[in-house]
Design a protein around this motif. Structure first.
Motif, mmCIF file in Angstrom:
data_model
loop_
_atom_site.group_PDB
_atom_site.id
_atom_site.type_symbol
_atom_site.label_atom_id
_atom_site.label_comp_id
_atom_site.label_asym_id
_atom_site.label_seq_id
_atom_site.Cartn_x
_atom_site.Cartn_y
_atom_site.Cartn_z
ATOM 1 N N ASN A 6 0.819 -1.234 0.000
ATOM 2 C CA ASN A 6 0.000 0.000 0.000
ATOM 3 C C ASN A 6 0.842 1.269 0.000
ATOM 4 O OD1 ASN A 6 -2.381 -1.570 0.241
ATOM 5 N ND2 ASN A 6 -1.973 -1.744 2.435
ATOM 6 N N VAL A 7 1.860 1.285 -0.833
ATOM 7 C CA VAL A 7 2.778 2.431 -0.814
ATOM 8 C C VAL A 7 2.202 3.608 -1.591
ATOM 9 C CG1 VAL A 7 5.014 3.244 -1.620
ATOM 10 C CG2 VAL A 7 4.833 1.042 -0.463
ATOM 11 N N HIS A 20 0.443 5.374 -6.186
ATOM 12 C CA HIS A 20 -0.808 5.279 -5.447
ATOM 13 C C HIS A 20 -1.098 3.833 -5.087
ATOM 14 C CE1 HIS A 20 -4.558 6.834 -3.988
ATOM 15 N NE2 HIS A 20 -5.188 5.832 -4.593
ATOM 16 N N ASN A 21 -1.096 3.567 -3.768
ATOM 17 C CA ASN A 21 -1.484 2.248 -3.259
ATOM 18 C C ASN A 21 -0.815 1.093 -3.998
ATOM 19 O OD1 ASN A 21 -2.880 2.173 -0.987
ATOM 20 N ND2 ASN A 21 -4.848 1.573 -1.907
ATOM 21 N N LEU A 22 0.490 1.141 -4.037
ATOM 22 C CA LEU A 22 1.226 0.146 -4.807
ATOM 23 C C LEU A 22 1.539 -1.071 -3.949
ATOM 24 C CD1 LEU A 22 2.439 -0.112 -7.657
ATOM 25 C CD2 LEU A 22 4.599 0.689 -6.695
ATOM 26 N N ASN A 23 1.189 -2.255 -4.463
ATOM 27 C CA ASN A 23 1.565 -3.515 -3.818
ATOM 28 C C ASN A 23 2.407 -4.307 -4.798
ATOM 29 O OD1 ASN A 23 0.084 -3.778 -1.118
ATOM 30 N ND2 ASN A 23 -1.516 -3.045 -2.515
ATOM 31 N N LEU A 48 12.393 5.258 -4.016
ATOM 32 C CA LEU A 48 11.939 4.746 -2.721
ATOM 33 C C LEU A 48 12.809 3.572 -2.295
ATOM 34 C CD1 LEU A 48 8.041 4.776 -3.095
ATOM 35 C CD2 LEU A 48 9.465 6.367 -1.803
ATOM 36 N N LEU A 49 13.237 2.775 -3.282
ATOM 37 C CA LEU A 49 13.994 1.572 -2.950
ATOM 38 C C LEU A 49 15.430 1.867 -2.526
ATOM 39 C CD1 LEU A 49 12.705 -0.911 -5.692
ATOM 40 C CD2 LEU A 49 12.063 -0.753 -3.273
ATOM 41 N N TYR A 50 15.992 3.026 -2.981
ATOM 42 C CA TYR A 50 17.317 3.373 -2.436
ATOM 43 C C TYR A 50 17.250 4.555 -1.476
ATOM 44 C CZ TYR A 50 17.855 6.622 -6.498
ATOM 45 O OH TYR A 50 17.699 7.591 -7.448
ATOM 46 N N CYS A 51 16.051 4.792 -0.950
ATOM 47 C CA CYS A 51 15.856 5.768 0.135
ATOM 48 C C CYS A 51 16.226 7.191 -0.239
ATOM 49 C CB CYS A 51 16.646 5.371 1.383
ATOM 50 S SG CYS A 51 15.964 3.956 2.220
ATOM 51 N N ALA A 52 16.076 7.536 -1.524
ATOM 52 C CA ALA A 52 16.254 8.944 -1.877
ATOM 53 C C ALA A 52 14.977 9.702 -1.555
ATOM 54 C CB ALA A 52 16.607 9.074 -3.350
ATOM 55 N N GLU A 53 13.864 8.961 -1.486
ATOM 56 C CA GLU A 53 12.589 9.545 -1.078
ATOM 57 C C GLU A 53 11.957 8.619 -0.055
ATOM 58 O OE1 GLU A 53 11.349 12.381 -1.961
ATOM 59 O OE2 GLU A 53 12.576 12.947 -3.709
ATOM 60 N N LYS A 54 11.082 9.197 0.743
ATOM 61 C CA LYS A 54 10.340 8.376 1.702
ATOM 62 C C LYS A 54 8.877 8.322 1.283
ATOM 63 C CE LYS A 54 12.790 8.084 6.038
ATOM 64 N NZ LYS A 54 13.032 6.670 5.741
ATOM 65 N N PRO A 55 8.221 7.168 1.423
ATOM 66 C CA PRO A 55 6.797 7.095 1.073
ATOM 67 C C PRO A 55 5.959 7.850 2.100
ATOM 68 C CG PRO A 55 7.501 5.053 2.077
ATOM 69 C CD PRO A 55 8.733 5.890 1.912
ATOM 70 N N ASN A 56 4.814 8.380 1.666
ATOM 71 C CA ASN A 56 3.914 9.038 2.611
ATOM 72 C C ASN A 56 3.142 8.009 3.419
ATOM 73 O OD1 ASN A 56 3.873 10.732 -0.152
ATOM 74 N ND2 ASN A 56 3.977 12.070 1.643
ATOM 75 N N ARG A 57 2.871 6.873 2.760
ATOM 76 C CA ARG A 57 2.111 5.832 3.426
ATOM 77 C C ARG A 57 2.619 4.477 2.957
ATOM 78 N NH1 ARG A 57 -3.142 4.444 3.298
ATOM 79 N NH2 ARG A 57 -3.669 5.537 1.385
ATOM 80 N N GLY A 58 2.357 3.438 3.724
ATOM 81 C CA GLY A 58 2.721 2.103 3.305
ATOM 82 C C GLY A 58 4.069 1.662 3.833
ATOM 83 N N GLN A 59 4.368 0.395 3.603
ATOM 84 C CA GLN A 59 5.608 -0.188 4.105
ATOM 85 C C GLN A 59 6.419 -0.761 2.954
ATOM 86 O OE1 GLN A 59 6.061 0.132 7.402
ATOM 87 N NE2 GLN A 59 3.989 0.969 7.609
ATOM 88 N N GLN A 215 -0.111 4.004 -10.678
ATOM 89 C CA GLN A 215 -0.785 2.769 -10.285
ATOM 90 C C GLN A 215 -0.299 1.603 -11.120
ATOM 91 O OE1 GLN A 215 -4.792 4.421 -10.544
ATOM 92 N NE2 GLN A 215 -5.115 3.701 -8.445
ATOM 93 N N LEU A 216 -0.305 0.425 -10.506
ATOM 94 C CA LEU A 216 0.121 -0.779 -11.190
ATOM 95 C C LEU A 216 -0.999 -1.215 -12.125
ATOM 96 C CD1 LEU A 216 2.515 -2.809 -11.034
ATOM 97 C CD2 LEU A 216 1.059 -4.208 -9.592
ATOM 98 N N VAL A 217 -0.715 -1.236 -13.441
ATOM 99 C CA VAL A 217 -1.781 -1.591 -14.380
ATOM 100 C C VAL A 217 -1.526 -2.935 -15.063
ATOM 101 C CG1 VAL A 217 -2.524 0.764 -14.823
ATOM 102 C CG2 VAL A 217 -0.652 -0.234 -16.170
ATOM 103 N N TYR A 218 -0.350 -3.499 -14.819
ATOM 104 C CA TYR A 218 0.008 -4.691 -15.588
ATOM 105 C C TYR A 218 1.158 -5.381 -14.905
ATOM 106 C CZ TYR A 218 2.064 -7.100 -19.716
ATOM 107 O OH TYR A 218 2.597 -7.998 -20.595
ATOM 108 N N ASP A 219 1.068 -6.679 -14.709
ATOM 109 C CA ASP A 219 2.169 -7.434 -14.114
ATOM 110 C C ASP A 219 2.176 -8.797 -14.788
ATOM 111 O OD1 ASP A 219 3.995 -8.796 -12.612
ATOM 112 O OD2 ASP A 219 3.213 -8.116 -10.664
#
Ligand code: ADP
Ligand code: MG
Lengths: 222, 298
Positions: A6-7, A20-23, A48-59, A215-219
């Protein structure tokens, strides 16, 4: 290896969210394309993955560690296990290839002979061991990107993050560079490659996720 | 163990080599500010030590209405010498006063031709014990002596000493204000020159952070560079102040304070020199810390 729950990421108040709400779950040793149009949030995800930014929400969990709850003093440790490659290479123009690739090891306080050995091996791996003492601006774009990849790989990273690494390069060079990512992946490094080069994905089908407006639209895993 | 240290100094000297102009600008700023500071400190220190010397010579002179009889004189001396503050009492009769005045006038002493000893009053010169050589003690003693109507007038340098001390207070205050102003101006300029060197090297700072350098690893060479620049600036300031002192200040102070010979006018002692160098180092360090805060954020 990498898990997102939920990032959400918004850069400015009232602005549309970049993510938005990425899983997302990425296993150890995976090779994953991140695609999507410009502004979709690809770079933001990598930041986000190398900590140049912090997420507002989620883990976000990386290698079992919750990096969203991690203090800033732990960021360097995370980055020592993460190789990062950019579209614009980000090499130091005043330093030789050798010095550029040695940089991450110096930062980690490695011994001098250890550094020269490892740097030489890595530059050989990317096919540039004949140009140790040249400066970045004396090289072609493709060669510069190889130096940048060597700098990312010299620390034997667990994760390799590449943000449109071939965006400035023609197809032939792109394929050569891509070989290097494949080789790194074959040795166990988890690779995340942000690109909007559909040709590349068609030629080398791997798991691909697509973002649109954050948003994730395709995986899809072939 | 030695390896990291060598590596650290290599980084510092690489920085200095890559931006020699900015580096010299920082050194020059510290040097100029501290030279001015040292210059004014020298003035204050010398004037102050001379003033302390003068107040040590404080003594009370009580002028007499007329020359007393030997018996009364003896009685007065005894009662004055009894006071705890008093070290000695010297009687100066009218003849002696005239003789002293003539010798003070030197070659102009013929001006006094035709005047008798009666133009000058006799006096008692009362010197005080060392721990009582202050204006307050002098005033206490004078207060007691005022009960004797034969003693017409007292002189213990009250007026000029008071005025001089007020002047000294002003001088000290001015020096402190100027010093604070100079230090802040220097700090501002040093912080900004260091900011420029950081700006010139922002790519390197960014990449260092990206490959996992800790913030201390990034900062320490810049802090060291700042301290080095501060120390170098302070040493230059010391040389500059010494030159100014030898060329102008010594003669100026000797003339101003009318002391005989330059021996009493001194340069900064080694503790003060050390303090100046430490101020320089601190200036460089704080300057670096201030500018690094803006650039190194991980
Ligand atoms: N530093 C930033 N400040 C404000 N907005 C940003 C910043 N970086 C990215 N954005 C915004 O976030 C969204 C996603 O950007 P980005 O992750 O760079 O997309 P991509 O890499 O897929 O092109 C875009 O709308 C972009 O304008
Ligand atoms: Mg991008």
């Amino acid at each position: 290896m990498i898990q997102l729950y939920n990032v959400c990421k918004t850069y400015q108040k009232d602005a549309a969210s970049a993510l938005h709400n990425l899983n997302l779950k990425i296993a150890k040793g995976d090779f994953v394309y991140i695609t999507g149009p410009s502004g979709a949030g690809k770079s933001t995800l990598l930041k986000l993955l190398y900590c140049a930014e912090k997420p507002n929400r989620g883990q976000i969990l990386v290698n079992g560690k919750n990096i969203t709850r991690m203090g800033s003093s732990h960021v360097p440790q995370l980055r020592r296990h993460t190789g990062i490659v950019f579209q614009d290479f980000k090499l130091l123009e005043s330093r030789t290839l050798f010095e550029n690739v040695a940089f991450p090891l110096e930062v980690q306080g490695k011994k001098r002979f250890e550094i020269s050995n490892k740097v030489y091996q890595t530059l050989k791996h990317v096919g540039l061991h004949g140009k140790l003492h040249k400066y970045p601006l004396q090289l072609s774009g493709g060669e510069q990107q190889r130096v940048a990849i060597a700098r990312a790989l010299v620390v034997d990273p667990l994760i390799l993050l590449a943000d449109e690494p071939t965006g400035n390069l023609d197809l032939e060079v792109t394929l050569e560079i891509f070989e290097l990512f494949k080789k790194a992946n074959a040795r166990g490094t988890t690779v995340l490659l942000a690109t909007h080069d559909q040709e590349l994905i068609r030629r080398f089908p791997r798991r691909a996720i697509a973002l649109e407006n954050g948003q994730l639209v395709y995986d899809h895993t072939p | 163990m030695l390896d990291p240290l060598i590596y650290l100094f290599r980084r510092v000297f690489r920085n200095i080599r890559q931006s020699p102009v900015l580096c010299s600008a920082a050194v020059g700023t510290v040097a100029v500010a501290l030279t001015i500071l040292a210059f004014f400190s020298l003035i204050v220190i010398n004037v102050q030590s001379l003033a302390a010397h003068w107040s040590e010579e404080i003594q009370i002179v009580a002028y007499l209405e007329r020359e007393p009889s030997p018996a009364r004189l003896k009685q007065w001396r005894a009662s004055i010498e009894e006071m705890p503050e008093v070290a000695a009492v010297l009687y100066v009769d009218q003849q002696e006063a005239l003789r002293r005045f003539k010798s003070r006038l030197g070659s102009d002493s013929d001006l006094l031709e035709g005047f008798g000893a009666e133009i000058l009053p006799a006096s008692l010169e009362i010197s005080l014990r060392e721990q009582y050589r202050t204006r307050e003690s002098a005033e206490t003693v004078v207060g007691r002596l005022r009960h004797n109507p034969e003693l017409a007038e007292f002189n213990y340098g009250q007026d000029w000493l008071e005025r001089f001390e007020a002047f000294l207070e002003l001088l000290r205050f001015g020096a402190v204000v100027l010093g604070i102003f100079l230090l802040f101006a220097a700090l501002f300029i040093v912080a900004n020159t260091i900011k420029l060197t950081l700006y010139a090297r922002r790519d390197e700072l960014e990449i260092m952070a990206l490959v996992g350098a800790t913030s201390w690893f990034i900062k320490i060479p810049f802090l060291l560079e700042g301290a080095l620049q501060g120390a170098l600036g302070a040493l230059l300031a010391l040389i500059g102040a010494l030159a100014l002192f030898q060329l102008f200040l010594r003669q100026g102070l000797v003339a101003l304070l009318s002391v005989s010979g330059g021996d009493q006018v001194v340069f900064l002692v080694w503790q003060q020199q050390l303090m100046l160098v430490c101020t320089g180092i601190l200036l460089g360090l704080v300057g670096s810390v201030l500018s690094l805060r803006k650039f190194v954020r991980i």
